[in-house]
Enzyme design. Structure first.
Site, PDB file in Angstrom:
ATOM      1  N   GLU A  53      55.130  37.004  -7.537  1.00 53.34           N
ATOM      2  CA  GLU A  53      53.840  36.345  -7.324  1.00 53.34           C
ATOM      3  C   GLU A  53      53.168  36.684  -6.000  1.00 53.34           C
ATOM      4  O   GLU A  53      52.640  35.811  -5.327  1.00 53.34           O
ATOM      5  CB  GLU A  53      54.002  34.818  -7.450  1.00 53.34           C
ATOM      6  CG  GLU A  53      54.443  34.388  -8.831  1.00 53.34           C
ATOM      7  CD  GLU A  53      54.535  32.871  -8.971  1.00 53.34           C
ATOM      8  OE1 GLU A  53      54.024  32.364  -9.973  1.00 53.34           O
ATOM      9  OE2 GLU A  53      55.116  32.196  -8.100  1.00 53.34           O
TER      10      GLU A  53
HETATM   11  C1  ACM Z   1      58.822  32.611 -10.468  1.00 58.78           C
HETATM   12  O1  ACM Z   1      58.814  31.726 -11.358  1.00 58.78           O
HETATM   13  N1  ACM Z   1      57.758  32.826  -9.726  1.00 58.78           N
HETATM   14  C2  ACM Z   1      59.971  33.424 -10.238  1.00 58.78           C
END
Ligand code: ACM
Length: 682
Positions: free
Chosen positions: A322
Site C-alpha cells: 500500500e
Molecule cells: C495489507 O492488508 N495491506 C497487507
C-alpha cells in the site's frame, strides 16, 4: 431455554447416535465410545479396540533423546494433563514413553520435521518423533484425546501418524495500531501451539506506532511509540518463549510506505519535508521513505543489523504494501532520479528500493518476505510473497518461481465466520499449478489487524476462529465438513480458555462493565444473536465519527465475539426443522423456546438504557422481539399447514431487510435462517 441450552440440545439432537453422553458412558460394562474432538485433525487416525485409563495419572519417560526444551514441553504437558484430569499420580499410573530421535533445528526453519506418531493401547502410550518439535505436536494431540466418563478419564486406543500439509502456518498480529503487552503475545503463542501453528508474524511498525526498541536509533520508539513498545529484552523473551513451543517469530518492519512512525524521530528518512507526528487515523497515508538517498540505506543497514541480532529467523518481513506513491510523484528531485535511472513508474522505484533492501537483508543473513506488492519483474526468486490479494496473485507468483503464503481469506478483522475462512484453501483442488509450482505454496497466515482491537478484546478476535484456519493449514485437504469443524471448534474453544485465553469470558466481563451490574441475565438472549459488523462497515462509521487510535475500544460491538455459537447452531436447527416442519416436533419446540426468549422484557429494556453504549443498540432489542413474533407466526403456519394471510410474507421479508441494517455496529447472526423460514411459508 436460552441459546446456550438450545445449543446443547441442538448439538445432542443433531448428533444423536454419534455421541454418547456421559450418562450413557456410565452404564456398567459398556465400552465407552471415543468422541473425536481433535483440532486440527491428524493426517491418519486409526481407532483400535479398548482404552487406556489415565485416572491415576500418566508416568512419562524418554527412551531416547531429550534436551531442556523437550523437558520443559513435557513438564507443561504434564501440568495441563493434571489440571484437566485432576489426577493424583499413583503407582498404577498409565505410562507414556517418548522416543525422540534428536533436537530440532538450532533455528527452526521451513524444513523442521514436525511429524510424529502416537500409539495408544490398553498397555500404554508411545509417542515417536524425529525432533522436539514433532514431539510437541504429538503432546498437543495427546491432550486433545483425553475423554471423560462419569468415573474416569481415559484415552482411546488409537494409532496416529501425523504431519502437516503446509510448512508455514502462521498468525500475524498488528501491534502497531494498538499495542499488545507481552502477556497477551505469550498467551496467544500458547493458543497457536495448541492448534499446531508454527509462525508468529509480528507486525511491529506502521504509521500508528513503532513498537520495537532500537538502541542505535532511540528516537524510533522515543518519539514514535507513545512509550508503548517492546524492549529488546522483551522481544528476545518472546522469541525464546515461541521457540519453546516450536514457533518461529518473523518480525515485520513495514516499508517504504506505512512508515510515518519512523519519520517522527528521523524525518530525513521520508520523501517529503517534516516534521511528522504519529498517525492517529486509519487507512493508507502518503508518508513514504526516500529511496533515492544513500542515507536511507545506511540507516536501514544499521537498523536491520540490529534487528537481525534479536530475531534469529531466516526470514524478515519488509511489508511493502500500500505505497500510494503520492510523495514520489510530487517530489521533483525523486522524479529526476526516476528519469535518470530509467524507472518508469513508482512501482519500478519501489522495486529499486526492494533490490537495495534485499542486499541489506542478505548481508545480515536474512531472506526477504513481503506483501503482494513486492512482486515485481527482477525480484530474486528466493523472496517469499505473502498474498493479501488472493489465490490468483499467489498462483501468479508460484508460476513465476516465487514461494508464497496465503492471507487473503484469513483476515480475522473482516469479522467473517470460521466457516468462511475454513473454505479458503491455499492450494485448492482445482488449482492449475504444476507439482513444482504447487510446492512453492508454503502455507498461510491468519491476520489480526489492529485498528479496532485492544488487549482486552484481542483474544475474541483471534479465537476460536484461528483454530479453524490452523486446521485448514495442517490437515488433509479432504477434511472439509463445516458441521464437524464447528462441533470440534466448540470443544477446542474451551480447551483454549483453559490455557488462559479470554475469548469467552471477556464478553460477559465487558457486558457487566457496560451495564454496571453483575445481573446481566436479561441481556443474554439478545447478545447471543448479535455480532460485530464487518470491517468495511466499521471503517466507514469510524471515519465519519472521527475514530482514532486514541478512541477507547469499549463499545457494545467490542464486547461481542464474531461468529458466536448462535450463528451455526440456530442455522443448523432451522435447516433441520425446515426439512420437515410437520414431523420435526423437537426442533419446533426448540424454535418456539428461542422465539419466546426474544420477547423484550422490562429488565432487558432497563439494562439497555443503563449506559450510552448499550442504549445505542436499543433498536436491536425491539427488532429481536419482532423477530420472535415473526418466527412464532411462521412456525405456526408451517407446522399447521395453514397459509399466511395475504401480504404477510412480503411484510416480514421487508422487516428482515430492515434488520440487516447495522445498528450500533452490530448485526444479527440469525437473519438468514429466519429468511429461509419466512420463504417456506405459503
Ligand atoms: C495489507 O492488508 N495491506 C497487507
Amino acid at each position: 431455554m436460552n441459546l446456550n441450552q438450545l445449543a446443547r440440545t441442538v448439538r445432542r439432537a443433531t448428533l444423536a447416535g454419534a455421541i454418547l453422553t456421559g450418562t450413557m458412558l456410565a452404564q456398567p460394562g459398556a465400552t465407552p465410545e471415543f468422541v473425536n474432538t481433535l483440532m486440527p485433525q491428524p493426517a491418519q487416525l486409526t481407532v483400535g479396540n479398548g482404552l487406556l485409563d489415565i485416572s491415576h495419572g500418566v508416568a512419562i519417560s524418554f527412551d531416547k533423546f531429550h534436551d531442556d526444551r523437550l523437558d520443559n514441553a513435557v513438564t507443561w504437558a504434564r501440568e495441563r494433563l493434571q489440571e484437566q484430569t485432576g489426577a493424583m499420580m499413583q503407582a498404577d499410573a498409565a505410562s507414556l514413553v517418548i522416543s525422540v530421535d534428536g533436537a530440532g533445528e538450532a533455528v527452526q526453519g521451513l524444513d523442521e520435521d514436525e511429524s510424529y506418531s502416537l500409539d495408544v493401547t490398553p498397555q500404554g502410550i508411545h509417542l515417536h518423533a524425529a525432533t522436539d518439535v514433532g514431539a510437541m505436536r504429538g503432546l498437543e494431540t495427546l491432550l486433545q484425546l483425553v475423554q471423560s466418563g462419569d468415573n474416569s478419564f481415559w484415552l482411546p486406543a488409537v494409532s496416529i501418524q501425523d504431519s502437516p500439509r503446509f510448512r508455514w502456518r502462521g498468525l500475524m498480529i498488528d501491534c502497531s495500531r494498538h499495542f499488545e503487552p507481552v502477556g497477551v503475545i505469550e498467551r496467544t503463542l500458547d493458543g497457536m501451539a495448541a492448534v499446531k501453528m508454527n509462525v508468529f508474524h509480528w507486525h511491529l511498525t506502521d504509521d500508528q506506532g513503532f513498537r520495537i526498541e532500537s538502541q542505535i536509533y532511540p528516537k524510533l520508539t522515543g518519539l514514535g511509540s507513545d512509550g508503548q513498545y517492546y524492549t529488546q529484552d522483551q522481544a528476545r523473551e518472546i522469541v525464546a518463549y515461541a521457540r519453546g513451543l516450536g514457533i518461529r517469530v518473523v518480525p515485520e518492519f513495514d516499508m517504504p510506505g506505512h512508515s510515518t512512525s519512523w519519520a517522527v524521530g528521523y524525518p530525513d528518512l521520508a520523501s517529503a519535508a517534516g516534521p511528522f507526528t504519529i498517525e492517529r487515523r486509519f487507512g493508507v497515508f502518503d508518508v513514504v521513505m526516500d529511496p533515492t538517498r544513500e542515507s536511507t540505506y545506511a540507516f536501514l543497514d544499521k537498523f536491520i543489523g540490529e534487528m537481525a541480532a534479536i530475531f534469529p529467523d531466516e526470514y524478515m518481513h519488509i511489508g511493502g504494501d500500500e505505497n500510494n506513491g503520492a510523495e514520489w510523484k510530487q517530489n521533483a528531485r525523486i522524479q529526476a532520479f526516476m528519469t535518470a535511472h530509467n524507472l518508469k513508474d513508482t512501482a519500478a522505484l519501489q522495486a529499486y528500493f526492494n533490490q537495495k533492501l534485499l542486499q541489506i537483508l542478505t548481508k545480515h543473513g536474512k531472506k526477504m518476505i513481503g506483501w503482494d506488492e513486492v512482486l515485481n519483474p527482477g525480484l530474486p526468486k528466493d523472496v517469499v510473497v505473502q498474498s493479501w490479494r488472493g489465490f490468483n496473485s499467489l498462483a501468479a507468483g508460484a508460476r513465476q518461481g516465487y514461494s508464497g503464503i496465503l492471507s487473503a481469506g484469513y483476515y480475522l478483522d473482516h469479522m467473517e465466520p470460521a466457516a468462511a475462512h475454513y473454505r479458503v484453501d491455499p492450494l485448492p483442488a482445482n488449482n492449475n499449478l504444476t507439482p513444482e509450482e504447487a510446492a512453492r505454496i508454503l502455507g498461510g497466515e491468519a491476520c489480526s489487524w489492529g485498528e479496532y482491537v485492544d488487549p482486552r478484546t484481542i483474544d475474541s478476535r483471534i479465537w476460536p476462529r484461528t483454530a479453524a484456519i490452523a486446521e485448514r493449514l495442517w490437515s488433509p485437504r479432504t477434511v472439509t465438513s463445516e458441521d464437524d469443524m464447528y462441533r470440534r471448534l466448540a470443544v477446542e474453544s474451551l480447551r483454549l480458555e483453559e490455557l488462559g485465553l479470554t475469548h469467552i469470558s471477556q464478553e460477559e466481563a465487558s457486558l457487566r462493565a457496560l451495564a454496571g451490574t453483575q445481573q446481566i441475565d436479561a441481556l443474554r438472549p439478545l447478545m447471543a444473536v448479535l455480532e460485530p459488523v464487518n470491517f468495511d462497515t466499521r471503517s466507514h462509521w469510524s471515519e465519519a465519527h472521527g475514530v482514532t487510535t486514541l478512541t477507547p475500544i469499549n463499545q457494545l460491538v467490542d464486547a461481542l465475539p464474531p461468529d458466536p455459537p448462535s450463528r451455526h447452531d440456530f442455522g443448523d436447527l432451522m435447516s433441520t426443522y425446515l426439512e420437515d416442519p410437520v414431523a420435526h416436533v423437537e426442533e419446533e419446540a426448540a424454535l418456539e423456546d428461542t422465539f419466546q426468549s426474544w420477547v423484550a422484557s422490562p429488565e432487558l429494556m432497563e439494562l439497555m438504557s443503563s449506559s450510552p453504549q448499550l442504549a445505542a443498540a436499543l433498536p436491536r432489542a425491539q427488532q429481536l422481539a419482532e423477530l420472535g413474533t415473526l418466527g412464532r407466526e411462521a412456525v405456526s403456519y408451517l407446522s399447521s399447514g395453514v397459509p399466511a394471510p395475504p401480504g404477510w410474507k412480503a411484510q416480514k421479508l421487508a422487516f428482515l431487510d430492515e434488520a440487516e441494517q447495522p445498528v450500533a455496529l452490530t448485526r444479527f447472526t440469525v437473519l438468514k435462517p429466519l429468511r429461509d423460514l419466512v420463504n417456506e411459508v405459503k
